[in-house]
Design an enzyme around this catalytic site. Structure first.
Site, PDB file in Angstrom:
ATOM      1  N   TRP A 356       0.806  -1.230  -0.058  1.00  0.00           N
ATOM      2  CA  TRP A 356       0.079   0.031  -0.010  1.00  0.00           C
ATOM      3  C   TRP A 356       0.677   1.146   0.045  1.00  0.00           C
ATOM      4  O   TRP A 356       0.037   2.263  -0.207  1.00  0.00           O
ATOM      5  CB  TRP A 356      -1.059   0.030   1.151  1.00  0.00           C
ATOM      6  CG  TRP A 356      -1.869  -1.140   0.954  1.00  0.00           C
ATOM      7  CD1 TRP A 356      -2.152  -2.250   1.930  1.00  0.00           C
ATOM      8  CD2 TRP A 356      -2.618  -1.544  -0.063  1.00  0.00           C
ATOM      9  NE1 TRP A 356      -2.974  -3.223   1.299  1.00  0.00           N
ATOM     10  CE2 TRP A 356      -3.213  -2.689  -0.023  1.00  0.00           C
ATOM     11  CE3 TRP A 356      -2.823  -0.937  -1.581  1.00  0.00           C
ATOM     12  CZ2 TRP A 356      -4.111  -3.390  -1.003  1.00  0.00           C
ATOM     13  CZ3 TRP A 356      -3.621  -1.594  -2.442  1.00  0.00           C
ATOM     14  CH2 TRP A 356      -4.171  -2.908  -2.077  1.00  0.00           C
ATOM     15  N   ASP A 402      -9.813  -8.328  11.619  1.00  0.00           N
ATOM     16  CA  ASP A 402      -8.818  -9.395  11.272  1.00  0.00           C
ATOM     17  C   ASP A 402      -8.837 -10.510  12.200  1.00  0.00           C
ATOM     18  O   ASP A 402      -9.464 -10.313  13.268  1.00  0.00           O
ATOM     19  CB  ASP A 402      -7.637  -9.068  10.717  1.00  0.00           C
ATOM     20  CG  ASP A 402      -6.832  -9.848   9.716  1.00  0.00           C
ATOM     21  OD1 ASP A 402      -6.877 -11.054   9.788  1.00  0.00           O
ATOM     22  OD2 ASP A 402      -6.599  -9.335   8.678  1.00  0.00           O
ATOM     23  N   ASP A 427     -13.713 -13.522  12.808  1.00  0.00           N
ATOM     24  CA  ASP A 427     -13.533 -14.241  11.753  1.00  0.00           C
ATOM     25  C   ASP A 427     -14.728 -13.983  10.708  1.00  0.00           C
ATOM     26  O   ASP A 427     -15.733 -14.197  11.190  1.00  0.00           O
ATOM     27  CB  ASP A 427     -13.612 -15.826  12.113  1.00  0.00           C
ATOM     28  CG  ASP A 427     -13.378 -16.889  11.030  1.00  0.00           C
ATOM     29  OD1 ASP A 427     -13.981 -16.491   9.972  1.00  0.00           O
ATOM     30  OD2 ASP A 427     -12.625 -17.707  11.082  1.00  0.00           O
ATOM     31  N   PHE A 428     -14.574 -13.386   9.547  1.00  0.00           N
ATOM     32  CA  PHE A 428     -15.440 -13.228   8.629  1.00  0.00           C
ATOM     33  C   PHE A 428     -16.082 -14.002   8.067  1.00  0.00           C
ATOM     34  O   PHE A 428     -17.318 -13.764   7.480  1.00  0.00           O
ATOM     35  CB  PHE A 428     -14.988 -11.911   7.619  1.00  0.00           C
ATOM     36  CG  PHE A 428     -13.976 -12.171   6.722  1.00  0.00           C
ATOM     37  CD1 PHE A 428     -13.768 -13.517   6.224  1.00  0.00           C
ATOM     38  CD2 PHE A 428     -12.773 -11.240   6.590  1.00  0.00           C
ATOM     39  CE1 PHE A 428     -12.638 -13.802   5.257  1.00  0.00           C
ATOM     40  CE2 PHE A 428     -11.659 -11.694   5.787  1.00  0.00           C
ATOM     41  CZ  PHE A 428     -11.635 -12.799   5.304  1.00  0.00           C
ATOM     42  N   HIS A 446      -9.694 -12.358  -3.771  1.00  0.00           N
ATOM     43  CA  HIS A 446      -8.929 -13.104  -4.768  1.00  0.00           C
ATOM     44  C   HIS A 446      -8.428 -14.301  -4.158  1.00  0.00           C
ATOM     45  O   HIS A 446      -7.820 -14.963  -4.603  1.00  0.00           O
ATOM     46  CB  HIS A 446      -7.638 -12.347  -5.287  1.00  0.00           C
ATOM     47  CG  HIS A 446      -6.761 -11.927  -4.339  1.00  0.00           C
ATOM     48  ND1 HIS A 446      -5.481 -11.372  -4.932  1.00  0.00           N
ATOM     49  CD2 HIS A 446      -6.459 -11.902  -2.838  1.00  0.00           C
ATOM     50  CE1 HIS A 446      -4.468 -11.215  -3.887  1.00  0.00           C
ATOM     51  NE2 HIS A 446      -5.346 -11.701  -2.514  1.00  0.00           N
ATOM     52  N   ASP A 447      -8.427 -14.434  -2.817  1.00  0.00           N
ATOM     53  CA  ASP A 447      -7.974 -15.560  -1.833  1.00  0.00           C
ATOM     54  C   ASP A 447      -8.874 -16.742  -2.022  1.00  0.00           C
ATOM     55  O   ASP A 447      -8.617 -17.862  -1.815  1.00  0.00           O
ATOM     56  CB  ASP A 447      -7.722 -15.329  -0.773  1.00  0.00           C
ATOM     57  CG  ASP A 447      -6.716 -14.298  -0.123  1.00  0.00           C
ATOM     58  OD1 ASP A 447      -5.634 -14.322  -0.933  1.00  0.00           O
ATOM     59  OD2 ASP A 447      -6.952 -13.577   0.781  1.00  0.00           O
ATOM     60  N   ASN A 493      -0.248 -16.682  -8.888  1.00  0.00           N
ATOM     61  CA  ASN A 493       0.119 -16.828  -7.464  1.00  0.00           C
ATOM     62  C   ASN A 493      -1.037 -17.349  -6.604  1.00  0.00           C
ATOM     63  O   ASN A 493      -0.652 -18.504  -5.694  1.00  0.00           O
ATOM     64  CB  ASN A 493       0.557 -15.437  -6.954  1.00  0.00           C
ATOM     65  CG  ASN A 493       1.475 -15.474  -5.817  1.00  0.00           C
ATOM     66  OD1 ASN A 493       2.408 -16.119  -5.865  1.00  0.00           O
ATOM     67  ND2 ASN A 493       0.856 -15.494  -4.713  1.00  0.00           N
ATOM     68  N   GLN A 497      -0.757 -20.467  -4.112  1.00  0.00           N
ATOM     69  CA  GLN A 497      -0.750 -20.392  -2.747  1.00  0.00           C
ATOM     70  C   GLN A 497      -2.079 -20.150  -1.880  1.00  0.00           C
ATOM     71  O   GLN A 497      -2.000 -20.580  -0.799  1.00  0.00           O
ATOM     72  CB  GLN A 497      -0.057 -18.839  -2.639  1.00  0.00           C
ATOM     73  CG  GLN A 497       0.386 -18.730  -1.294  1.00  0.00           C
ATOM     74  CD  GLN A 497       0.740 -17.376  -1.001  1.00  0.00           C
ATOM     75  OE1 GLN A 497       0.839 -16.407  -1.636  1.00  0.00           O
ATOM     76  NE2 GLN A 497       1.723 -17.366   0.249  1.00  0.00           N
TER      77      GLN A 497
HETATM   78  C1  LIG Z   1      -4.490 -11.434   1.263  1.00  0.00           C
HETATM   79  S1  LIG Z   1      -4.507 -10.780   2.945  1.00  0.00           S
HETATM   80  C2  LIG Z   1      -5.052  -9.002   2.486  1.00  0.00           C
HETATM   81  C3  LIG Z   1      -4.725  -7.969   3.793  1.00  0.00           C
HETATM   82  C4  LIG Z   1      -5.224  -6.607   3.379  1.00  0.00           C
HETATM   83  N1  LIG Z   1      -6.715  -6.485   3.245  1.00  0.00           N
HETATM   84  C5  LIG Z   1      -4.319  -6.099   2.475  1.00  0.00           C
HETATM   85  O1  LIG Z   1      -4.965  -6.030   1.152  1.00  0.00           O
HETATM   86  O2  LIG Z   1      -3.071  -5.634   2.783  1.00  0.00           O
HETATM   87  C6  LIG Z   1      -6.069 -11.487   3.394  1.00  0.00           C
HETATM   88  C7  LIG Z   1      -6.343 -10.975   4.889  1.00  0.00           C
HETATM   89  O3  LIG Z   1      -7.529 -11.762   5.104  1.00  0.00           O
HETATM   90  C8  LIG Z   1      -7.350 -11.956   6.813  1.00  0.00           C
HETATM   91  N2  LIG Z   1      -8.271 -13.277   6.867  1.00  0.00           N
HETATM   92  C9  LIG Z   1      -8.082 -14.582   6.310  1.00  0.00           C
HETATM   93  N3  LIG Z   1      -9.113 -15.162   6.679  1.00  0.00           N
HETATM   94  C10 LIG Z   1      -9.941 -14.250   7.590  1.00  0.00           C
HETATM   95  C11 LIG Z   1     -11.070 -14.595   8.167  1.00  0.00           C
HETATM   96  N4  LIG Z   1     -11.787 -15.914   8.376  1.00  0.00           N
HETATM   97  N5  LIG Z   1     -11.480 -13.871   9.024  1.00  0.00           N
HETATM   98  C12 LIG Z   1     -11.050 -12.400   9.103  1.00  0.00           C
HETATM   99  N6  LIG Z   1      -9.772 -12.390   8.546  1.00  0.00           N
HETATM  100  C13 LIG Z   1      -9.423 -13.131   7.824  1.00  0.00           C
HETATM  101  C14 LIG Z   1      -5.757 -12.475   6.823  1.00  0.00           C
HETATM  102  O4  LIG Z   1      -5.718 -12.685   7.990  1.00  0.00           O
HETATM  103  C15 LIG Z   1      -5.253 -11.441   5.897  1.00  0.00           C
HETATM  104  O5  LIG Z   1      -4.837 -10.191   6.733  1.00  0.00           O
END
Ligand SMILES: C[S@@+](CC[C@H](N)C(=O)[O-])C[C@H]1O[C@@H](n2cnc3c(N)ncnc32)[C@H](O)[C@@H]1O
Length: 536
Positions: A356, A402, A427-428, A446-447, A493, A497
């Protein structure tokens, strides 16, 4: 006028000469060349820098190319610097310029070893130069093809010099018939590239060696080369650098020379000894202590992404991530693998944080979000993007949401004085999310595969008040998936991953509509990440 502009053909004839020397020479030799030749017009001086840029330019956005120009210009002569900086400025103002043609030529040299390639970039600049006298090329383009995506017209500031990679390699003549936003560009480009590669596969060789170039930079970062040079009052010999960093003199000399070869360092020779110093770009982005440091991003790429990518063939074969094979962890729980140790979690957070530095301001100001009083950044990690939000919208309250261990680490390792953002754990997927006017999902969707994205978007929709919204921040593919190369690579990626993929705007729009959101607007920033705003 346009063809007058291909005076660049003349320049191009000198390019290969400069190029072939430049590849094997030291910078001071190159500099002499550029001074010697630049009376003909600034072209040769530029060409020289350009050539070095060229190796990386084929698959980058124009924005990157411009930065590279500046980077290269810093490595090269003082004269080149002035010229190149002005080129990049002109290039970004080209929508309304006239003199810009001449300067645009030099931009074309970025991509070029040949006259044809030069024209290409000239056409690139002018492809969006509607008010200028490019004439038939632009007119044809507009007449023959549909207008660019509506977002392009809705957000005029994005016209300015913020363009995409694909069409930058389309020959001018063809470009007159091909709309730069549309699919056939890439096939034209491929045809053009493969033809020029038949003589000698410069580009292919550069691609093959891309991983080694990356590793040169990674190694220098890991060893602390850039920090040492930045903090040194004077240029240092390889022997001194090796002694200070505890490496072999021979290995360090080769590494430093390679860094000079890719314009990351400068070298001068005094009394027969090569003395190395950092370029401004290396000091700004590669040294650890700089405010714009990408050091953490590089460390993660080197130590985590690199080993994962060595299993890419299996990822493609099996269609799933390679966490099992690379780290011995089950593919099902992506974040268990990413956070497999405290050290790994901090490295990942460092990666997230540093992105960022480059794109944060653009993505949060892509739309005016000042009407949203409470903003929650779901999966907001270290809070880097949330801080950009808080800065851009000081009257809004911004909260990072988070996982508990991430929030704890964010507060412990990434907090800043006058912290303007709050943190909330949860936990979302399985828990509640806090109430807000605007939810941010940056690099979250994207994850995940579509069903999980829909689940999350539904949850947000239900928590959101009417008039509230969701802001998606992702590296978006073109609709035809033919670029940008950065998004294509990120998508690979995600394959190796995670569980998700990069998507095109229409795929996000589709998911948003399906969950009930409307008034969906897409903003391409022209950098690595783009924004989509949708309203409940
Ligand atoms: C790829 S990172 C993106 C981080 C941030 N939004 C950025 O763009 O820099 C994904 C984020 O989602 C969080 N995350 C993953 N699963 C989650 C969940 N079930 N509840 C809350 N946060 C979660 C991870 O800890 C991580 O910080």
């Amino acid at each position: 006028m346009l063809f007058a502009c291909t005076v660049g053909v003349t320049l191009s004839q000198s390019v290969p000469l400069v190029h072939s020397r430049c590849r094997s020479c030291r910078v001071d030799v190159a500099r002499a060349q550029s001074f010697g030749s630049c009376t003909v017009g600034v072209g040769v001086a530029r060409a020289q820098s350009v050539l070095l840029v060229h190796s990386r330019c084929c698959s980058c956005t124009v924005g990157v190319a411009r930065s590279q120009l500046v980077l290269v210009s810093l490595v090269h002569s003082r004269l080149a610097r002035a010229q190149l900086v002005s080129v990049s400025l002109v290039h970004s103002r080209c929508c309304s310029c006239t003199v810009g043609f001449a300067r645009a030529q030099s931009v074309s040299l970025v991509h070029s070893r040949s006259a044809r390639a030069q024209s290409v970039s000239v056409s690139l600049v002018h492809s969006r130069c509607r008010p200028c006298t490019v004439g038939a090329a632009t007119a044809n383009r507009e007449a023959e093809y549909p207008p660019p995506p509506s977002t392009h017209t809705r957000l005029p500031r994005l016209h300015l010099g913020r363009s995409f990679t694909i069409h930058s390699f389309v020959p001018l003549v063809r470009c007159a018939r091909v709309h730069p936003w549309f699919p056939r560009c890439s096939s034209v480009m491929a045809e053009h590239l493969s033809q020029s590669e038949l003589d000698y596969p410069f580009k292919l060789l550069e691609y093959f060696n891309g991983f080694r170039v990356s590793k040169v930079i990674f190694t220098a970062c890991e060893l602390g080369v850039f920090d040492l040079l930045l903090n040194s009052a004077e240029p240092l010999s390889s022997r001194t650098v090796a002694r200070e960093l505890g490496t072999s003199p021979d290995g360090m000399e080769r590494l430093l020379d390679a860094l000079v070869g890719i314009d990351i360092l400068e070298v001068e020779v005094a009394d027969g000894t090569a003395l190395y110093s950092s370029t401004d770009v290396a000091s700004l982005y590669l040294a650890k202590g700089s405010a714009k440091s990408l050091h953490d991003m590089i460390i993660y790429q080197s130590q985590t992404i690199y080993p994962l990518w060595s299993n890419m063939a299996d990822a493609v074969r099996e269609g799933r991530n390679q966490n099992q094979k690379t780290f011995g962890l089950p593919p099902e729980d992506v974040f268990q693998a990413i956070y497999r140790s405290e050290e790994e979690m901090l490295k990942f957070m460092g990666l997230m944080n540093s992105s960022w530095v480059l794109d944060g301001h653009d993505v949060v100001t892509a739309f005016n979000l000042s009407g949203f009083q409470t903003i929650v950044d779901l999966g907001g990690c270290t809070g880097a993007l949330a801080r950009e939000m808080a800065q851009a919208y000081p009257s809004s309250s911004v909260t990072v949401f988070d996982l508990p261990q991430v929030v704890e680490a964010a507060q412990q390792h990434f907090s800043q004085e006058n912290q303007a953002v709050a943190f909330h754990t949860g936990d979302f997927f399985s828990g509640e999310i806090p109430a807000a006017d605007l939810y941010v999902l940056a690099r979250i969707l994207h994850d995940w595969p579509e069903e999980k994205c829909l689940k999350l978007l539904r949850k947000i929709y239900n928590a959101c008040k009417p008039g509230g919204g969701v802001l998606l921040v992702e590296a978006m593919l073109f609709e035809n998936r033919r670029g940008p190369i950065m998004a294509q690579i990120f998508s690979l990626n995600m394959l190796v991953q995670a569980e998700g993929r990069e998507r095109a705007p229409s795929e996000y729009s589709h998911m948003l509509s399906k969950t009930g959101f409307h008034n969906i607007q897409v903003c391409r920033t022209g950098k690595s990440y783009d924004s989509i705003l949708a309203i409940r």
